[in-house]
Design a protein around this motif. Structure first.
Motif, PDB file in Angstrom:
ATOM      1  N   GLU A 178      -1.399  -3.511 -13.143  1.00 14.20           N
ATOM      2  CA  GLU A 178      -2.040  -2.152 -12.753  1.00 14.20           C
ATOM      3  C   GLU A 178      -2.825  -2.462 -11.508  1.00 14.20           C
ATOM      4  O   GLU A 178      -2.930  -1.487 -10.729  1.00 14.20           O
ATOM      5  N   ILE A 179      -3.605  -3.774 -11.428  1.00 11.84           N
ATOM      6  CA  ILE A 179      -3.985  -3.863 -10.140  1.00 11.84           C
ATOM      7  C   ILE A 179      -3.284  -3.878  -8.751  1.00 11.84           C
ATOM      8  O   ILE A 179      -3.471  -3.243  -7.811  1.00 11.84           O
ATOM      9  N   ASP A 180      -1.840  -4.180  -9.151  1.00 15.75           N
ATOM     10  CA  ASP A 180      -0.995  -4.300  -8.177  1.00 15.75           C
ATOM     11  C   ASP A 180      -0.546  -3.076  -7.571  1.00 15.75           C
ATOM     12  O   ASP A 180      -0.474  -2.473  -6.635  1.00 15.75           O
ATOM     13  N   ILE A 181      -0.407  -2.167  -8.917  1.00 10.12           N
ATOM     14  CA  ILE A 181      -0.045  -0.579  -8.650  1.00 10.12           C
ATOM     15  C   ILE A 181      -1.252   0.142  -7.856  1.00 10.12           C
ATOM     16  O   ILE A 181      -0.836   0.960  -7.203  1.00 10.12           O
ATOM     17  N   LEU A 182      -2.370  -0.169  -8.412  1.00  6.08           N
ATOM     18  CA  LEU A 182      -3.517   0.495  -7.733  1.00  6.08           C
ATOM     19  C   LEU A 182      -3.604   0.248  -6.157  1.00  6.08           C
ATOM     20  O   LEU A 182      -3.897   0.883  -5.688  1.00  6.08           O
ATOM     21  N   TRP A 183      -3.385  -0.973  -5.894  1.00  4.50           N
ATOM     22  CA  TRP A 183      -3.539  -1.486  -4.589  1.00  4.50           C
ATOM     23  C   TRP A 183      -2.396  -0.717  -3.799  1.00  4.50           C
ATOM     24  O   TRP A 183      -2.551  -0.117  -2.835  1.00  4.50           O
ATOM     25  N   GLY A 184      -1.015  -0.394  -4.354  1.00  3.99           N
ATOM     26  CA  GLY A 184      -0.090   0.421  -3.779  1.00  3.99           C
ATOM     27  C   GLY A 184      -0.538   1.912  -3.534  1.00  3.99           C
ATOM     28  O   GLY A 184      -0.433   2.326  -2.405  1.00  3.99           O
ATOM     29  N   ILE A 185      -1.276   2.299  -4.501  1.00  4.63           N
ATOM     30  CA  ILE A 185      -1.889   3.502  -4.579  1.00  4.63           C
ATOM     31  C   ILE A 185      -2.951   3.805  -3.135  1.00  4.63           C
ATOM     32  O   ILE A 185      -2.647   4.855  -2.514  1.00  4.63           O
TER      33      ILE A 185
ATOM     34  N   HIS B  63       2.165   3.350 -15.809  1.00  5.72           N
ATOM     35  CA  HIS B  63       1.103   2.632 -15.629  1.00  5.72           C
ATOM     36  C   HIS B  63      -0.196   3.408 -15.046  1.00  5.72           C
ATOM     37  O   HIS B  63      -1.308   3.020 -15.123  1.00  5.72           O
ATOM     38  N   ILE B  64       0.353   4.338 -14.060  1.00  2.00           N
ATOM     39  CA  ILE B  64      -0.847   5.038 -13.373  1.00  2.00           C
ATOM     40  C   ILE B  64      -1.379   5.805 -14.321  1.00  2.00           C
ATOM     41  O   ILE B  64      -2.868   5.927 -14.329  1.00  2.00           O
ATOM     42  N   LYS B  65      -0.887   6.471 -15.320  1.00  2.00           N
ATOM     43  CA  LYS B  65      -1.607   7.216 -16.398  1.00  2.00           C
ATOM     44  C   LYS B  65      -2.630   6.240 -16.992  1.00  2.00           C
ATOM     45  O   LYS B  65      -3.785   6.617 -17.437  1.00  2.00           O
ATOM     46  N   ASN B  66      -2.346   5.161 -17.347  1.00  2.00           N
ATOM     47  CA  ASN B  66      -3.470   4.056 -18.021  1.00  2.00           C
ATOM     48  C   ASN B  66      -4.387   3.897 -16.997  1.00  2.00           C
ATOM     49  O   ASN B  66      -5.445   3.612 -17.384  1.00  2.00           O
ATOM     50  N   ILE B  67      -4.127   3.692 -15.696  1.00  2.00           N
ATOM     51  CA  ILE B  67      -4.985   3.330 -14.718  1.00  2.00           C
ATOM     52  C   ILE B  67      -6.150   4.563 -14.795  1.00  2.00           C
ATOM     53  O   ILE B  67      -7.235   4.330 -14.816  1.00  2.00           O
TER      54      ILE B  67
ATOM     55  N   LYS C   1      -2.888   2.187  -0.686  1.00  2.00           N
ATOM     56  CA  LYS C   1      -2.234   1.916   0.535  1.00  2.00           C
ATOM     57  C   LYS C   1      -1.282   3.024   0.861  1.00  2.00           C
ATOM     58  O   LYS C   1      -0.654   3.321   1.827  1.00  2.00           O
ATOM     59  N   GLY C   2      -1.439   4.296  -0.071  1.00  2.00           N
ATOM     60  CA  GLY C   2      -0.587   5.314   0.202  1.00  2.00           C
ATOM     61  C   GLY C   2       0.789   5.399  -0.242  1.00  2.00           C
ATOM     62  O   GLY C   2       1.577   6.359   0.303  1.00  2.00           O
ATOM     63  N   PHE C   3       1.300   4.409  -0.899  1.00  2.00           N
ATOM     64  CA  PHE C   3       2.853   4.230  -1.119  1.00  2.00           C
ATOM     65  C   PHE C   3       3.314   5.402  -2.152  1.00  2.00           C
ATOM     66  O   PHE C   3       2.123   5.619  -2.818  1.00  2.00           O
ATOM     67  N   SER C   4       4.426   5.899  -2.015  1.00  4.84           N
ATOM     68  CA  SER C   4       4.933   6.797  -2.927  1.00  4.84           C
ATOM     69  C   SER C   4       5.214   6.067  -4.387  1.00  4.84           C
ATOM     70  O   SER C   4       5.238   4.676  -4.245  1.00  4.84           O
ATOM     71  N   TYR C   5       5.468   6.514  -5.358  1.00 12.94           N
ATOM     72  CA  TYR C   5       5.804   5.859  -6.503  1.00 12.94           C
ATOM     73  C   TYR C   5       7.045   5.032  -6.503  1.00 12.94           C
ATOM     74  O   TYR C   5       6.981   4.075  -7.037  1.00 12.94           O
ATOM     75  N   ALA C   6       8.179   5.577  -5.874  1.00  9.63           N
ATOM     76  CA  ALA C   6       9.288   4.958  -5.527  1.00  9.63           C
ATOM     77  C   ALA C   6       9.074   3.510  -4.707  1.00  9.63           C
ATOM     78  O   ALA C   6       9.668   2.604  -4.945  1.00  9.63           O
TER      79      ALA C   6
END
Length: 225
Positions: free
Chosen positions: A167-174, A197-201, A176-181
């Motif tokens: 979730e931390i990795d995904i949050l970092w991607g968010i 994962h984003i829903k859980n975050i 940085k402005g990355f898309s889900y893909a």
């Protein structure tokens, strides 16, 4: 032609709208104009200062990241020259420094761009009526900061939210402005699993948008930008 009461009121309200992203500028300008506000649009600090030299607006709506400087300078100048002007920030920046800086120089409202209210005209009316429209995550941060300053020994540590390493990795991607893909590709995940994962975050951080999630995570020390 007789206008409804709200429109007659809005016609007396002048708005200086400062935003360098053209689609956002057009959308906000159209919404405010259709509601009867008198809107002057500017895309840079220089254009905004030129508009201010002509007349004092009743309301200043400004972004912070502008091509020729930072919106905080415009907020400071407007507050000093026109103390009766209501000022609200509309920005993608939700970090502590931006929020504190904008409020310290005179902004009374602060909205994150991805948390726009459905009726921006109603929000401007709230601002003029003496309220302080603020995105939920910004409001929580301000309350926590005030409480921490008032009772530092009585409050628990803020770093109590538990996110998994994924979730931390995904949050970092968010952040940085990355898309889900793009996030899925970087982390070797399927695109279908990222929204879960984003829903859980969002649930753990008690937020509803990307901007609020990033802001909350930075304040909690979960990620650094």
């Amino acid at each position: 032609m007789t206008l409804p009461g709200d429109e007659r009121l809005a016609q007396a309200i002048t708005v200086l709208l400062v935003e360098d992203d053209a689609p956002t500028l057009w959308r906000l300008q159209d919404a405010l104009t259709q509601a009867g506000f008198q809107v002057t649009a500017a895309a840079t600090l220089a254009e905004a200062r030129s508009a201010l030299s002509q007349k004092a607006p009743r309301v200043l709506l400004t972004d912070l990241q502008l091509p020729d400087g930072h919106g905080s300078a415009l907020i400071r100048e407007t507050r000093q020259r026109f103390p009766d002007t209501e000022i609200m920030v509309i920005s993608i920046l939700g970090d502590e420094e931006s929020v504190i800086s904008a409020r310290s120089v005179g902004a009374t409202g602060y909205l994150l761009k991805d948390a726009f209210p459905t009726d921006i005209a109603a929000t401007v009316h709230e601002l003029v009526a003496g309220h302080s429209p603020i995105s939920a995550s910004i409001a929580r941060f301000i309350v926590r900061r005030t409480q921490t300053q008032a009772e530092p020994a009585a409050l628990p540590a803020l770093n109590t939210i538990r996110l998994t390493p994924r979730e931390i990795d995904i949050l970092w991607g968010i952040a940085k402005g990355f898309s889900y893909a793009e996030i899925a590709g970087h982390l070797g995940l399927s695109k279908q699993t990222v929204p879960g994962h984003i829903k859980n975050i969002y649930r753990k951080l008690e937020v509803h948008t990307r901007g609020e999630a990033v802001f909350e995570a930075v304040q909690q020390g979960l990620i650094k930008l």
